[in-house]
Design a protein around this motif. Structure first.
Motif, PDB file in Angstrom:
ATOM      1  N   GLU A  51      99.056  -2.699  70.887  1.00  0.00           N
ATOM      2  CA  GLU A  51      99.650  -1.505  71.490  1.00  0.00           C
ATOM      3  C   GLU A  51     101.170  -1.660  71.584  1.00  0.00           C
ATOM      4  OE1 GLU A  51      99.106   1.496  75.307  1.00  0.00           O
ATOM      5  OE2 GLU A  51      98.178  -0.478  75.360  1.00  0.00           O
ATOM      6  N   VAL A  52     101.876  -0.620  71.183  1.00  0.00           N
ATOM      7  CA  VAL A  52     103.324  -0.582  71.334  1.00  0.00           C
ATOM      8  C   VAL A  52     103.608  -0.537  72.842  1.00  0.00           C
ATOM      9  CG1 VAL A  52     105.372   0.860  70.938  1.00  0.00           C
ATOM     10  CG2 VAL A  52     103.649   0.600  69.126  1.00  0.00           C
ATOM     11  N   PRO A  53     104.555  -1.326  73.349  1.00  0.00           N
ATOM     12  CA  PRO A  53     104.855  -1.287  74.784  1.00  0.00           C
ATOM     13  C   PRO A  53     105.202   0.141  75.230  1.00  0.00           C
ATOM     14  CG  PRO A  53     105.957  -3.149  73.742  1.00  0.00           C
ATOM     15  CD  PRO A  53     105.378  -2.314  72.634  1.00  0.00           C
ATOM     16  N   VAL A  54     104.747   0.494  76.420  1.00  0.00           N
ATOM     17  CA  VAL A  54     104.910   1.868  76.911  1.00  0.00           C
ATOM     18  C   VAL A  54     106.372   2.323  76.907  1.00  0.00           C
ATOM     19  CG1 VAL A  54     104.550   3.409  78.887  1.00  0.00           C
ATOM     20  CG2 VAL A  54     102.739   1.843  78.175  1.00  0.00           C
ATOM     21  N   PRO A  55     107.349   1.513  77.298  1.00  0.00           N
ATOM     22  CA  PRO A  55     108.733   1.998  77.224  1.00  0.00           C
ATOM     23  C   PRO A  55     109.148   2.383  75.795  1.00  0.00           C
ATOM     24  CG  PRO A  55     108.618   0.062  78.631  1.00  0.00           C
ATOM     25  CD  PRO A  55     107.268   0.202  77.973  1.00  0.00           C
ATOM     26  N   GLN A  56     108.656   1.638  74.807  1.00  0.00           N
ATOM     27  CA  GLN A  56     108.959   1.967  73.415  1.00  0.00           C
ATOM     28  C   GLN A  56     108.201   3.230  72.978  1.00  0.00           C
ATOM     29  OE1 GLN A  56     108.348  -1.299  70.709  1.00  0.00           O
ATOM     30  NE2 GLN A  56     109.119  -0.159  68.961  1.00  0.00           N
ATOM     31  N   GLN A  57     106.972   3.383  73.440  1.00  0.00           N
ATOM     32  CA  GLN A  57     106.236   4.625  73.171  1.00  0.00           C
ATOM     33  C   GLN A  57     107.039   5.814  73.705  1.00  0.00           C
ATOM     34  OE1 GLN A  57     102.230   4.749  74.739  1.00  0.00           O
ATOM     35  NE2 GLN A  57     101.821   2.634  74.130  1.00  0.00           N
ATOM     36  N   ARG A  58     107.482   5.687  74.941  1.00  0.00           N
ATOM     37  CA  ARG A  58     108.225   6.769  75.593  1.00  0.00           C
ATOM     38  C   ARG A  58     109.488   7.105  74.806  1.00  0.00           C
ATOM     39  NH1 ARG A  58     108.020   9.267  80.461  1.00  0.00           N
ATOM     40  NH2 ARG A  58     109.956  10.254  81.095  1.00  0.00           N
ATOM     41  N   SER A  59     110.195   6.077  74.359  1.00  0.00           N
ATOM     42  CA  SER A  59     111.414   6.287  73.583  1.00  0.00           C
ATOM     43  C   SER A  59     111.110   7.035  72.282  1.00  0.00           C
ATOM     44  CB  SER A  59     112.066   4.940  73.298  1.00  0.00           C
ATOM     45  OG  SER A  59     113.192   5.093  72.485  1.00  0.00           O
ATOM     46  N   ARG A  60     110.035   6.659  71.613  1.00  0.00           N
ATOM     47  CA  ARG A  60     109.648   7.334  70.370  1.00  0.00           C
ATOM     48  C   ARG A  60     109.312   8.802  70.627  1.00  0.00           C
ATOM     49  NH1 ARG A  60     105.692   2.854  67.418  1.00  0.00           N
ATOM     50  NH2 ARG A  60     107.363   1.385  66.925  1.00  0.00           N
ATOM     51  N   ILE A  61     108.568   9.068  71.693  1.00  0.00           N
ATOM     52  CA  ILE A  61     108.175  10.441  72.021  1.00  0.00           C
ATOM     53  C   ILE A  61     109.404  11.257  72.431  1.00  0.00           C
ATOM     54  CG2 ILE A  61     106.833  11.850  73.636  1.00  0.00           C
ATOM     55  CD1 ILE A  61     105.149  10.398  71.456  1.00  0.00           C
ATOM     56  N   GLU A  62     110.300  10.658  73.200  1.00  0.00           N
ATOM     57  CA  GLU A  62     111.530  11.378  73.576  1.00  0.00           C
ATOM     58  C   GLU A  62     112.330  11.780  72.346  1.00  0.00           C
ATOM     59  OE1 GLU A  62     112.411   9.450  77.985  1.00  0.00           O
ATOM     60  OE2 GLU A  62     113.256   8.468  76.214  1.00  0.00           O
ATOM     61  N   ALA A  63     112.434  10.903  71.365  1.00  0.00           N
ATOM     62  CA  ALA A  63     113.186  11.215  70.142  1.00  0.00           C
ATOM     63  C   ALA A  63     112.548  12.398  69.408  1.00  0.00           C
ATOM     64  CB  ALA A  63     113.259   9.991  69.232  1.00  0.00           C
ATOM     65  N   ILE A  64     111.241  12.430  69.343  1.00  0.00           N
ATOM     66  CA  ILE A  64     110.552  13.551  68.686  1.00  0.00           C
ATOM     67  C   ILE A  64     110.747  14.839  69.481  1.00  0.00           C
ATOM     68  CG2 ILE A  64     108.253  14.488  68.145  1.00  0.00           C
ATOM     69  CD1 ILE A  64     107.494  11.511  67.449  1.00  0.00           C
ATOM     70  N   CYS A  65     110.577  14.748  70.781  1.00  0.00           N
ATOM     71  CA  CYS A  65     110.628  15.951  71.615  1.00  0.00           C
ATOM     72  C   CYS A  65     112.038  16.526  71.763  1.00  0.00           C
ATOM     73  CB  CYS A  65     110.006  15.676  72.984  1.00  0.00           C
ATOM     74  SG  CYS A  65     108.207  15.456  72.881  1.00  0.00           S
ATOM     75  N   ARG A  66     113.057  15.768  71.410  1.00  0.00           N
ATOM     76  CA  ARG A  66     114.421  16.324  71.392  1.00  0.00           C
ATOM     77  C   ARG A  66     114.618  17.267  70.206  1.00  0.00           C
ATOM     78  NH1 ARG A  66     115.955  11.195  73.485  1.00  0.00           N
ATOM     79  NH2 ARG A  66     116.276  10.318  71.411  1.00  0.00           N
ATOM     80  N   ARG A  67     113.740  17.165  69.224  1.00  0.00           N
ATOM     81  CA  ARG A  67     113.842  18.022  68.041  1.00  0.00           C
ATOM     82  C   ARG A  67     113.415  19.450  68.385  1.00  0.00           C
ATOM     83  NH1 ARG A  67     111.103  13.409  64.174  1.00  0.00           N
ATOM     84  NH2 ARG A  67     112.808  11.941  64.478  1.00  0.00           N
TER      85      ARG A  67
END
Length: 175
Positions: A46-62
């Motif tokens: 599992e990708v660490p949750v802070p890294q998951q959050r960072s990935r999702i934030e980058a997508i959701c800024r689009r």
């Protein structure tokens, strides 16, 4: 009314989130970001949750995206940006049957799920089995979707209680 550009597809394991996300992406010309690809590394690490959050934030800024799930450490991120939440609120028996059928198909075919990961007999029989997750998560996912729908401060939420109702809605979407 213009079609939504940021869509969160939500439901319990096996409801058909990824299938619907792919259909919506094709129909609306939106980019789909499969959540499993963002959360799991090879070997089911599992990708660490802070890294998951960072990935999702980058997508959701689009300006345009579809996500096929939202999990504990970052669920608030897509909810804050979504134009629409599509909830698959199917009966427990239907989503469990779909999950069981998919799991058996993946076991027999060796189909890759994400990042080289596959289901195995050991994973299906373990305490962390996706089938066990379904049993324990079903009620929470249902309550969560219904609470989102009742919350006027959040994005609009369409709940579908049957595949037929979903198909009718999809047929009416602009191309």
């Amino acid at each position: 009314m213009s079609p939504p550009a940021r869509i969160l597809v939500y439901g319990v394991y096996g409801a058909g989130k990824s299938t619907l996300a792919a259909r919506l992406a094709d129909r609306l010309g939106l980019p789909w970001y499969p959540v499993d690809d963002l959360l799991w590394q090879p070997g089911w690490v599992e990708v660490p949750v802070p890294q998951q959050r960072s990935r999702i934030e980058a997508i959701c800024r689009r300006d345009r995206w579809i996500l096929d799930g939202a999990y504990h450490g970052w669920r608030d991120v897509p909810l804050a940006r979504a134009d629409l939440v599509v909830g698959l609120d199917y009966p427990r028996w239907l989503s469990f049957w779909r999950l069981l059928r998919r799991t058996l198909r993946r076991l027999s075919s060796g189909e890759e799920i994400c990042n080289g990961n596959r289901e195995s007999l050991g994973s299906v029989l373990s305490r962390d089995s996706v089938l066990a997750w379904h049993v324990t998560a079903f009620g929470r996912a249902r309550r969560r979707m219904r609470a989102w729908q009742a919350d006027p401060s959040g994005p609009p939420v369409l709940l579908f209680r049957s595949p037929a109702a979903l198909d009718r809605w999809l047929a009416d979407l602009p191309r």
